[in-house]
Write a protein that holds these residues in place. Structure first.
Motif, PDB file in Angstrom:
ATOM      1  N   GLU A 108      -3.329   3.693   4.129  1.00  0.00           N
ATOM      2  CA  GLU A 108      -3.826   3.760   2.848  1.00  0.00           C
ATOM      3  C   GLU A 108      -2.690   3.288   1.953  1.00  0.00           C
ATOM      4  N   MET A 109      -1.565   3.620   1.961  1.00  0.00           N
ATOM      5  CA  MET A 109      -0.363   3.355   1.206  1.00  0.00           C
ATOM      6  C   MET A 109      -0.231   1.826   1.057  1.00  0.00           C
ATOM      7  N   VAL A 110      -0.472   1.068   2.358  1.00  0.00           N
ATOM      8  CA  VAL A 110       0.106  -0.124   2.272  1.00  0.00           C
ATOM      9  C   VAL A 110      -1.272  -1.114   1.747  1.00  0.00           C
ATOM     10  N   SER A 111      -2.528  -0.543   1.797  1.00  0.00           N
ATOM     11  CA  SER A 111      -3.607  -1.156   1.384  1.00  0.00           C
ATOM     12  C   SER A 111      -3.552  -1.184  -0.067  1.00  0.00           C
ATOM     13  N   PHE A 112      -3.270   0.123  -0.581  1.00  0.00           N
ATOM     14  CA  PHE A 112      -3.075   0.161  -1.974  1.00  0.00           C
ATOM     15  C   PHE A 112      -2.198  -0.664  -2.593  1.00  0.00           C
TER      16      PHE A 112
END
Length: 165
Positions: A108-112
């Motif tokens: 989720e961090m990478v996608s954000f």
């Protein structure tokens, strides 16, 4: 930001979040904000501090991996206060705030970050590597926190607010 299409004295509040590092003549925005504020109106700004991890990340990996590039002209400590004072604001406060963006997991961090910063030329593993290179990533009971920081400032246009009728 230096030519806002609003009438003089038409706003009670003006805010700018992370937009001024794209403006070369930052003072123009502060004069415009003062112009469109009513007496007693408040201005709040926040942006990236020069040489901070966010500044290095934005002008480094984001510049390389974004389809738009990134060449931010970030703020020096005290610069917001000086610009506000020059434009005629009073009651000026400035502070650096560090906080964590909260994510369920690394994906989720990478996608954000991939989406927010338009890092379309990067693979997910590139984004994750760069995040860890520039920021503290802190595991916690809710998942992961990614450290970020901005300098915040606020001030007031002199004069008494008009009485409500």
């Amino acid at each position: 930001l230096g030519n806002i299409d609003l009438p003089d004295g038409s706003m009670d509040r003006v805010a700018c979040l992370a937009g001024l590092h794209h403006q070369e003549r930052k003072i123009d925005f502060f004069h415009e904000a003062r112009r469109i504020l009513r007496p007693g109106g408040r201005l709040a700004v926040a942006d990236v501090l020069e040489r901070s991890p966010p500044a290095r990340f934005l002008n480094g990996p984001v510049d390389r991996y974004s389809d738009l590039g990134h060449d931010g002209m970030f703020l020096e400590p005290g610069q917001f206060s000086a610009l506000m004072a020059e434009a005629g604001f009073t009651g000026i406060e400035e502070r650096l705030e560090t906080y964590c963006w909260q994510f369920r997991d690394a994906a989720e961090m990478v996608s954000f970050c991939h989406s927010l910063f338009r890092m379309v030329k990067a693979r997910p593993e590139d984004v994750e590597r760069e995040i860890h290179r520039y920021f503290a990533v802190i595991p916690n009971k809710r998942g992961l926190g990614m450290e970020w920081s901005l300098v915040y400032a606020s001030g007031t246009k002199p004069g008494e607010p008009a009485a409500n009728g």
